[in-house]
Design an enzyme around this catalytic site. Structure first.
Site, PDB file in Angstrom:
ATOM      1  N   CYS A 379     -28.224 -16.227 -13.570  1.00 51.00           N
ATOM      2  CA  CYS A 379     -29.288 -16.538 -14.318  1.00 51.00           C
ATOM      3  C   CYS A 379     -30.280 -15.659 -13.559  1.00 51.00           C
ATOM      4  CB  CYS A 379     -29.564 -17.841 -14.144  1.00 51.00           C
ATOM      5  SG  CYS A 379     -28.414 -19.224 -14.865  1.00 51.00           S
ATOM      6  N   ALA A 380     -30.243 -14.399 -14.403  1.00 46.69           N
ATOM      7  CA  ALA A 380     -30.962 -13.320 -13.590  1.00 46.69           C
ATOM      8  C   ALA A 380     -32.373 -13.225 -13.659  1.00 46.69           C
ATOM      9  CB  ALA A 380     -30.298 -11.989 -13.663  1.00 46.69           C
ATOM     10  N   GLY A 381     -32.812 -13.581 -14.744  1.00 49.63           N
ATOM     11  CA  GLY A 381     -34.299 -13.251 -14.949  1.00 49.63           C
ATOM     12  C   GLY A 381     -35.236 -14.300 -13.945  1.00 49.63           C
ATOM     13  N   PRO A 382     -36.398 -13.366 -13.688  1.00 55.73           N
ATOM     14  CA  PRO A 382     -36.878 -12.186 -14.250  1.00 55.73           C
ATOM     15  C   PRO A 382     -36.521 -10.961 -13.585  1.00 55.73           C
ATOM     16  CG  PRO A 382     -38.584 -13.358 -12.962  1.00 55.73           C
ATOM     17  CD  PRO A 382     -37.259 -14.278 -12.885  1.00 55.73           C
ATOM     18  N   GLY A 384     -36.112 -10.283  -9.797  1.00 59.48           N
ATOM     19  CA  GLY A 384     -36.371 -10.129  -8.248  1.00 59.48           C
ATOM     20  C   GLY A 384     -35.221 -10.363  -7.377  1.00 59.48           C
ATOM     21  N   LYS A 385     -34.454 -11.303  -7.378  1.00 58.41           N
ATOM     22  CA  LYS A 385     -33.017 -11.434  -6.637  1.00 58.41           C
ATOM     23  C   LYS A 385     -32.229 -10.410  -7.039  1.00 58.41           C
ATOM     24  CE  LYS A 385     -34.055 -16.394  -5.813  1.00 58.41           C
ATOM     25  NZ  LYS A 385     -35.250 -16.505  -6.612  1.00 58.41           N
ATOM     26  N   GLU A 404     -28.541 -12.805 -18.308  1.00 59.27           N
ATOM     27  CA  GLU A 404     -29.562 -13.892 -18.539  1.00 59.27           C
ATOM     28  C   GLU A 404     -29.511 -14.216 -20.132  1.00 59.27           C
ATOM     29  OE1 GLU A 404     -32.794 -15.898 -19.135  1.00 59.27           O
ATOM     30  OE2 GLU A 404     -32.188 -14.885 -16.989  1.00 59.27           O
ATOM     31  N   ASP A 432     -25.137 -16.840 -22.443  1.00 53.96           N
ATOM     32  CA  ASP A 432     -25.151 -18.218 -21.729  1.00 53.96           C
ATOM     33  C   ASP A 432     -24.381 -18.397 -20.651  1.00 53.96           C
ATOM     34  OD1 ASP A 432     -25.248 -21.176 -21.192  1.00 53.96           O
ATOM     35  OD2 ASP A 432     -25.304 -21.617 -23.372  1.00 53.96           O
ATOM     36  N   CYS A 503     -35.269 -23.469  -6.535  1.00 54.02           N
ATOM     37  CA  CYS A 503     -36.650 -23.302  -6.069  1.00 54.02           C
ATOM     38  C   CYS A 503     -37.186 -24.809  -6.261  1.00 54.02           C
ATOM     39  CB  CYS A 503     -37.540 -22.481  -6.822  1.00 54.02           C
ATOM     40  SG  CYS A 503     -39.171 -22.045  -5.931  1.00 54.02           S
TER      41      CYS A 503
END
Length: 576
Positions: A379-382, A384-385, A404, A432, A503
């Site tokens: 789940c790459a968005g946006p 940063g990681k 994403e 997905d 988070c």
């Protein structure tokens, strides 16, 4: 640019210009870039919402009641007074009407517009404010003032609402939302910033006169004068005394919804910490976070960013704390070799890259550890990681796939990865994440699942989240989290590692999700995440970092100075 008398007072007071790390140029992307809104004028909507309507009662009786109320507000010469003055709430001014301020300075207007976008369009403040400041050419001290005013008001909204409720003769929900936002802005200047009282009141009244009308300006004047008569500590004492229990008192004075305060207290207890830390945790959520930069390994050296404005991060060797100024002033940030990223986010990505792999047969000795060539950010968005993982992968000759589900967020990931060597990025794709495990079983050596969550660990950066989220969100999110974690475990090869990251410290999103998924499988083991994290922090900080006697890691704003990131490391075992 002239900002008026109130702005001059403000410039004489350095304390009122405290900067937020989410300020212009310093904000990392919010939880969903889809919430960025165009900068149409929120004041137009505000004015429309304040159009006066007839009384709610129907028929001739309602009309007669409205007429009677109007007659009661007329003086001996037939002039109609404002509603606030007719109730004795307004204070007379020695300034002639022709000389009264019809507006306020651009910084206060910008803060008001941000609050209207957040409330009216479900936008995120850290996506609205920076472009708005650039568009209106608000810079320097005025930009800092606008940032603190907008973010501080959003963070402490609950506290200010409790104060305002004691200064009004009607429930807050009967006020027009734009008027309520103006009152909150005034309350923050009076109780949360060192703005002189006369400037806070007069400038906020001018804002009301310009944005919501003369009638509301009288109300704002009367209410803010009542607010100003009592010091903040006395207000907090009153609010706490009226609460039915200690938790409710802490939630009200600490400006969190009660359910959020309860969840945070339970999370402290559930991770082995003292629930008595709750007051410190709520206070930390209300502090403006510092801007933290990440020097992406192999692309930028921390020494390149080291100057009089930066200091080494507390934990991550890749982190630098920016004491002031615009991050975009650094060439490495402009070209993507460095970025803005919370230190907790850096630590969880570094930990995934350092977690020990095993061979496909489960062996963990040196040679049989198996390949380490293909990594996945599920789940790459946006982005940063993903950018940090991509830089680490490039150093090892590995390749990263960034997935994403939202196309516009996938474009943000592409932008974030622009500086990573092309041969280290296999693909940025839209799909997905729940389907990846079935479509590509056992295809990756390392998988990051930064799961969608309530965001209760990043309330310093996204202050509006605490007022938007409800307990009802948990059922949807935890179901999604379970499905994504199951997919991630299917996508990783035997011997490979999955980092489950949220988070949020909420136990339902962390320990409960992991326990439910692991319970259904016989091919997963939990790794010692605290040991891995200690291995990636700065050598001089390894003894100082508090991680507890647990298998997972929970970071805290009031303890570590980071967002409240959760990390569980899971290694897939060979099929039995």
């Amino acid at each position: 640019m002239s900002a008026g008398r109130g702005s001059d007072d403000r410039r004489r007071d350095d304390g009122s210009n405290a900067r937020s790390s989410d300020g212009p140029g310093g904000a990392s992307a919010g939880p969903s870039a889809s919430n960025a809104r165009s900068n149409r004028s929120p004041r137009g909507a505000a004015a429309a919402s304040n159009a006066r309507s007839t009384p709610s009662s129907s028929g001739d009786r309602g009309e007669r009641g409205g007429a009677a109320a109007d007659d009661a507000r007329r003086d001996a010469r037939g002039r109609q007074r404002g509603a606030a003055r007719s109730r004795g709430e307004a204070s007379r001014s020695s300034v002639a009407p022709s000389q009264r301020r019809k507006g306020t300075d651009p910084a206060r207007t910008a803060a008001f517009d941000v609050l209207r976008e957040v409330d009216g369009s479900d936008a995120y403040a850290n996506l609205v404010l920076p472009p708005l400041l650039r568009q209106r050419e608000i810079r320097g001290r005025d930009a800092g003032f606008a940032t603190e005013l907008a973010y501080g008001t959003l963070r402490l909204r609950g506290r200010y609402d409790a104060v305002l409720a004691r200064c009004l003769d009607r429930p807050l929900d009967r006020l027009d939302p734009p008027v309520l936002d103006i009152l909150r802005l005034g309350a923050h200047q009076l109780l949360g910033m060192r703005v002189p009282q006369h400037a806070a009141v007069s400038e906020t009244v001018g804002l009301a006169r310009a944005c919501t009308g003369a009638g509301s300006a009288q109300l704002v004047n009367a209410v803010l004068r009542r607010v100003a008569r009592t010091p903040l500590d006395d207000w907090l004492t009153q609010i706490a005394a009226d609460a039915p229990d200690e938790l409710t008192a802490l939630a009200a004075t600490g400006s969190h919804p009660v359910w959020v305060a309860r969840a945070l207290r339970d999370a402290l207890t559930g991770t082995g910490r003292d629930p008595g830390e709750l007051a410190d945790l709520l206070a930390a959520d209300n502090d403006a976070p510092r801007v933290t930069l990440v020097a992406r390994p192999g692309l930028a050296d921390p020494d390149e960013l080291a100057d009089a404005r930066t200091a080494p991060g507390r934990w991550a060797p890749t982190a630098l704390v920016l004491e002031g100024g615009d991050p975009a002033a650094y060439g490495a940030v402009r070209d993507g070799r460095a970025g803005v990223q919370d230190e907790g986010s850096q630590l969880v990505a570094l930990a995934l890259a350092a977690a020990p792999l095993a061979g496909p047969d489960g062996a963990t000795d040196d040679a049989p550890a198996g390949p380490d060539a293909r990594w996945l950010d599920l789940c790459a968005g946006p982005g940063g990681k993903a950018a940090l993982l991509g830089a680490l992968a490039a150093e090892r000759g590995a390749r990263l796939v960034a997935n994403e589900v939202q196309p516009h967020r996938a474009r943000l990931v592409e932008k974030a990865l622009a500086a990573v060597p092309a041969d280290a990025v296999e693909a940025v794709r839209t799909g997905d994440g729940r389907d990846v495990g079935q479509d590509e079983p056992g295809s990756y050596d390392r998988v990051l699942l930064d799961a969608p969550c309530t965001g209760l660990g990043a309330l310093r950066r996204r202050p509006e989240s605490r007022w938007r989220r409800t307990p009802g969100d948990l059922a949807v999110l935890t179901g999604l989290q379970r499905a994504l974690l199951a997919s991630a475990l299917d996508a990783v090869r035997p011997g490979g590692v999955v980092a489950y990251v949220t988070c949020s410290p909420h136990l339902a999103e962390t320990q409960v999700v992991v326990a439910d998924v692991v319970r259904r499988r016989d091919d997963v083991e939990l790794l010692d995440a605290p040991a891995v994290v200690r291995g990636v922090v700065r050598p001089d900080a390894r003894e100082a970092i508090e991680l507890g006697d647990r298998q997972d890691v929970q970071l805290w704003p009031h303890v570590h100075g980071t967002d409240a990131m959760h990390l569980t490391l899971l290694r897939r075992l060979p099929a039995r």
